[in-house]
Scaffold this motif. Structure first.
Motif, PDB file in Angstrom:
ATOM      1  N   LEU A  22       0.827  -1.212   0.000  1.00 39.35           N
ATOM      2  CA  LEU A  22       0.000   0.000   0.000  1.00 39.35           C
ATOM      3  C   LEU A  22       0.858   1.258   0.000  1.00 39.35           C
ATOM      4  N   ARG A  23       1.933   1.257   0.756  1.00 35.20           N
ATOM      5  CA  ARG A  23       2.800   2.442   0.840  1.00 35.20           C
ATOM      6  C   ARG A  23       3.524   2.729  -0.469  1.00 35.20           C
ATOM      7  N   ALA A  24       3.633   1.693  -1.332  1.00 38.41           N
ATOM      8  CA  ALA A  24       4.301   1.899  -2.622  1.00 38.41           C
ATOM      9  C   ALA A  24       3.397   2.588  -3.640  1.00 38.41           C
ATOM     10  N   CYS A  25       2.076   2.531  -3.421  1.00 42.55           N
ATOM     11  CA  CYS A  25       1.124   3.104  -4.373  1.00 42.55           C
ATOM     12  C   CYS A  25       1.105   4.627  -4.267  1.00 42.55           C
ATOM     13  N   VAL A  26       1.190   5.306  -5.427  1.00 42.86           N
ATOM     14  CA  VAL A  26       1.203   6.778  -5.437  1.00 42.86           C
ATOM     15  C   VAL A  26      -0.053   7.347  -6.095  1.00 42.86           C
ATOM     16  N   HIS A  27      -1.096   6.548  -6.229  1.00 38.01           N
ATOM     17  CA  HIS A  27      -2.409   6.990  -6.746  1.00 38.01           C
ATOM     18  C   HIS A  27      -2.347   7.465  -8.196  1.00 38.01           C
ATOM     19  N   CYS A  28      -1.350   7.098  -8.968  1.00 36.59           N
ATOM     20  CA  CYS A  28      -1.171   7.685 -10.307  1.00 36.59           C
ATOM     21  C   CYS A  28      -2.282   7.304 -11.278  1.00 36.59           C
ATOM     22  N   GLY A  29      -2.859   6.115 -11.115  1.00 38.88           N
ATOM     23  CA  GLY A  29      -3.954   5.692 -11.980  1.00 38.88           C
ATOM     24  C   GLY A  29      -3.533   5.082 -13.301  1.00 38.88           C
ATOM     25  N   PHE A  30      -2.231   4.893 -13.518  1.00 36.47           N
ATOM     26  CA  PHE A  30      -1.805   4.242 -14.762  1.00 36.47           C
ATOM     27  C   PHE A  30      -2.457   2.871 -14.926  1.00 36.47           C
ATOM     28  N   CYS A  31      -2.712   2.210 -13.787  1.00 36.36           N
ATOM     29  CA  CYS A  31      -3.272   0.858 -13.814  1.00 36.36           C
ATOM     30  C   CYS A  31      -4.660   0.816 -14.440  1.00 36.36           C
ATOM     31  N   THR A  32      -5.402   1.910 -14.369  1.00 43.25           N
ATOM     32  CA  THR A  32      -6.763   1.893 -14.912  1.00 43.25           C
ATOM     33  C   THR A  32      -6.763   1.710 -16.429  1.00 43.25           C
ATOM     34  N   ALA A  33      -5.688   2.142 -17.079  1.00 35.37           N
ATOM     35  CA  ALA A  33      -5.626   2.068 -18.545  1.00 35.37           C
ATOM     36  C   ALA A  33      -5.508   0.639 -19.048  1.00 35.37           C
ATOM     37  N   THR A  34      -5.003  -0.276 -18.216  1.00 36.51           N
ATOM     38  CA  THR A  34      -4.790  -1.656 -18.661  1.00 36.51           C
ATOM     39  C   THR A  34      -5.616  -2.669 -17.875  1.00 36.51           C
ATOM     40  N   CYS A  35      -6.515  -2.196 -17.020  1.00 36.52           N
ATOM     41  CA  CYS A  35      -7.349  -3.102 -16.223  1.00 36.52           C
ATOM     42  C   CYS A  35      -8.563  -3.534 -17.039  1.00 36.52           C
ATOM     43  N   PRO A  36      -8.711  -4.823 -17.315  1.00 38.50           N
ATOM     44  CA  PRO A  36      -9.836  -5.283 -18.139  1.00 38.50           C
ATOM     45  C   PRO A  36     -11.202  -4.961 -17.540  1.00 38.50           C
ATOM     46  N   THR A  37     -11.360  -5.137 -16.230  1.00 35.21           N
ATOM     47  CA  THR A  37     -12.684  -4.885 -15.648  1.00 35.21           C
ATOM     48  C   THR A  37     -13.036  -3.396 -15.678  1.00 35.21           C
ATOM     49  N   TYR A  38     -12.050  -2.551 -15.535  1.00 30.22           N
ATOM     50  CA  TYR A  38     -12.328  -1.115 -15.647  1.00 30.22           C
ATOM     51  C   TYR A  38     -12.702  -0.771 -17.091  1.00 30.22           C
ATOM     52  N   GLN A  39     -12.047  -1.421 -18.054  1.00 36.29           N
ATOM     53  CA  GLN A  39     -12.370  -1.182 -19.453  1.00 36.29           C
ATOM     54  C   GLN A  39     -13.810  -1.580 -19.764  1.00 36.29           C
ATOM     55  N   VAL A  40     -14.286  -2.649 -19.153  1.00 34.77           N
ATOM     56  CA  VAL A  40     -15.638  -3.141 -19.410  1.00 34.77           C
ATOM     57  C   VAL A  40     -16.685  -2.375 -18.607  1.00 34.77           C
ATOM     58  N   LEU A  41     -16.401  -2.113 -17.323  1.00 37.15           N
ATOM     59  CA  LEU A  41     -17.411  -1.563 -16.419  1.00 37.15           C
ATOM     60  C   LEU A  41     -17.309  -0.053 -16.209  1.00 37.15           C
ATOM     61  N   GLY A  42     -16.108   0.511 -16.364  1.00 35.50           N
ATOM     62  CA  GLY A  42     -15.936   1.948 -16.213  1.00 35.50           C
ATOM     63  C   GLY A  42     -16.138   2.467 -14.806  1.00 35.50           C
ATOM     64  N   ASP A  43     -16.033   1.593 -13.820  1.00 35.92           N
ATOM     65  CA  ASP A  43     -16.217   1.975 -12.417  1.00 35.92           C
ATOM     66  C   ASP A  43     -14.848   2.033 -11.750  1.00 35.92           C
ATOM     67  N   GLU A  44     -14.541   3.154 -11.116  1.00 37.42           N
ATOM     68  CA  GLU A  44     -13.248   3.309 -10.442  1.00 37.42           C
ATOM     69  C   GLU A  44     -13.005   2.200  -9.427  1.00 37.42           C
ATOM     70  N   LEU A  45     -14.065   1.748  -8.773  1.00 36.22           N
ATOM     71  CA  LEU A  45     -13.904   0.685  -7.783  1.00 36.22           C
ATOM     72  C   LEU A  45     -13.628  -0.673  -8.429  1.00 36.22           C
ATOM     73  N   ASP A  46     -13.792  -0.761  -9.735  1.00 40.81           N
ATOM     74  CA  ASP A  46     -13.423  -1.972 -10.470  1.00 40.81           C
ATOM     75  C   ASP A  46     -12.114  -1.785 -11.216  1.00 40.81           C
ATOM     76  N   SER A  47     -11.269  -0.911 -10.665  1.00 40.18           N
ATOM     77  CA  SER A  47      -9.897  -0.743 -11.148  1.00 40.18           C
ATOM     78  C   SER A  47      -8.963  -1.116 -10.003  1.00 40.18           C
TER      79      SER A  47
END
Length: 440
Positions: A22-47
């Motif tokens: 958790l301490r390594a995460c900097v909230h950048c959000g790069f992960c949302t661009a490659t998360c399949p469930t976020y791509q399908v659902l578009g919900d931040e909580l599914d990233s």
């Protein structure tokens, strides 16, 4: 990310590891661009970023998981594309695994969920039981439209058209090399794969012995534990892992092993993590020794003298399994080997996105899984290939259920190109495949 765990909380190894992640995460959000469930659902909580917030809140406050948190964590495929993308090196896999174990211990699911998860955990890791379940599913297929739960319908739809006979090559034994021995390796024969497709292990044994490996199927080895591990059922998953560690340690201490070869990439990701799973137990040293020897079959083949093949006049669409490209960071070996064997290799658009199989995900989250499957098949077929190759049985079953193109394991093509039989999946409908004798 700032965390607020107490000293007492951090005495738990799982919480301590979660805190580091958790301490390594900097909230950048790069992960949302490659998360399949976020791509399908578009919900931040599914990233991944959204799930990290939910996990942090749940663990810090040691609260009973609520249905909302469980829903979004259950929707995670564990494809680990976020780990490939993350510039901060957040080890999301260990975090979500710990969260799932916490949920399993502290959350009471609805009765139907508990029953389905219990059923999967009691059947899939056991090839004999799985075969019986597949036979039952074939009988029930005509009635799938009457199933009240879409997950039950998904289970019936995933039943293969043919259930292969048991391969005695999966029994504990040793296969001698066809040329002077270069290596002695153990082959992990797996669990579900032994019921769904026996051609893969057979082809692996033929290919490795042809290239100078003595191949051992160790007595006592079986399911890697991944299926139950990703359901948060640590007791069961660790018991499976312990049996493998014991079986392979006996071979290492006996005649020795140069590698533990795995041809199902989902299993490979888990076995390579045994050292972490058992880091605070008496098995720590043995588990680490096993993990250090674990190799995907493509990694081992890159060390052997795979002969260059003539042009096969076949275009192969290579599907990169998430557990291979993200979990093990093996991206080029299978393509390099296929090209060396004489195949033309193409890749689909968005090859980093999951096909929706993900262990039991296609059974437990059929709607999201179906959307991802349709996207993956469309991008594969757009390349107009002659066939599809992959390195994971789950992906093969998932993609194969939605395309008429033959789909085979990478190792089957390499075996064929170097003198083995043509993969049965490539045999024309109505044509009897050439019988392949037992290897022993």
């Amino acid at each position: 990310m700032q965390t607020n765990f107490t000293k007492e909380q951090l005495e738990d190894p799982g919480t301590q590891r979660a805190n580091e992640i958790l301490r390594a995460c900097v909230h950048c959000g790069f992960c949302t661009a490659t998360c399949p469930t976020y791509q399908v659902l578009g919900d931040e909580l599914d990233s991944p970023r959204g799930r990290i917030y939910l996990i942090k809140d749940m663990l810090e406050h040691e609260r009973v998981p609520d249905a909302k948190t469980v829903k979004h964590i259950d929707r995670c495929l564990s494809c680990l594309a976020c780990m490939t993308t993350c510039p901060s090196g957040v080890h999301y896999m260990h975090l979500v695994d710990h969260a799932r174990a916490y949920i399993e211990q502290n959350y009471k699911r609805p009765l139907t969920d508990r029953m389905l998860r219990w059923l999967l955990a009691r059947i899939l890791p056991y090839p004999g039981r799985f075969r019986l379940a597949l036979l039952g599913a074939k009988l029930a297929q005509p009635f799938k439209g009457l199933m009240p739960d879409p997950r039950l319908k998904a289970m019936l739809e995933m039943t293969p058209r043919q259930i292969p006979p048991v391969s005695r090559n999966d029994d504990p034994q040793s296969f001698a090399p066809e040329r002077p021995r270069k290596m002695r390796v153990a082959l992990m024969t797996g669990c579900a794969q032994k019921a769904l497709n026996t051609d893969i292990n057979d082809a692996t044994i033929r290919l490795l012995t042809r290239l100078g490996c003595e191949v051992v199927v160790a007595k006592g080895a079986g399911c890697c534990g991944a299926l139950t591990h990703h359901m948060g059922r640590e007791t069961e998953s660790h018991a499976s892992a312990e049996r493998n560690i014991s079986a392979w340690s006996a071979e290492i201490d006996g005649e020795g092993l140069d590698a533990i070869v795995i041809n199902t990439s989902g299993c490979g990701t888990t076995v390579k993590d045994y050292g972490h799973m058992f880091r605070n137990t008496p098995l720590a040293a043995e588990a680490a020794r096993v993990s250090q020897r674990a190799m995907d079959v493509s990694e081992l083949l890159m060390q052997l003298d795979l002969p260059a093949g003539s042009d096969q006049d076949l275009t192969v669409a290579y599907h990169a399994a998430c557990s291979l490209q993200h979990g093990q960071q093996i991206k080029t070996h299978p393509k390099t080997l296929l090209k060396r064997a004489g195949f033309t290799v193409v890749e689909p658009a968005d090859s980093h996105l999951c096909c929706g199989s993900a262990g039991t995900y296609n059974l437990m989250q059929p709607e999201i899984s179906s959307a991802l499957k349709a996207r993956k098949v469309k991008t594969l077929e757009a390349k107009s290939p002659d066939l599809i190759a992959a390195g994971n049985i789950g992906c093969m079953m998932q993609i194969g259920s939605a395309t008429a193109l033959p789909i085979v394991h990478t190792v089957e093509l390499l075996d064929w190109a170097t003198g083995g039989p043509k993969p049965p999946a490539m045999t024309a409908p109505g044509t009897a495949a050439k019988a392949v004798p037992m290897l022993r």
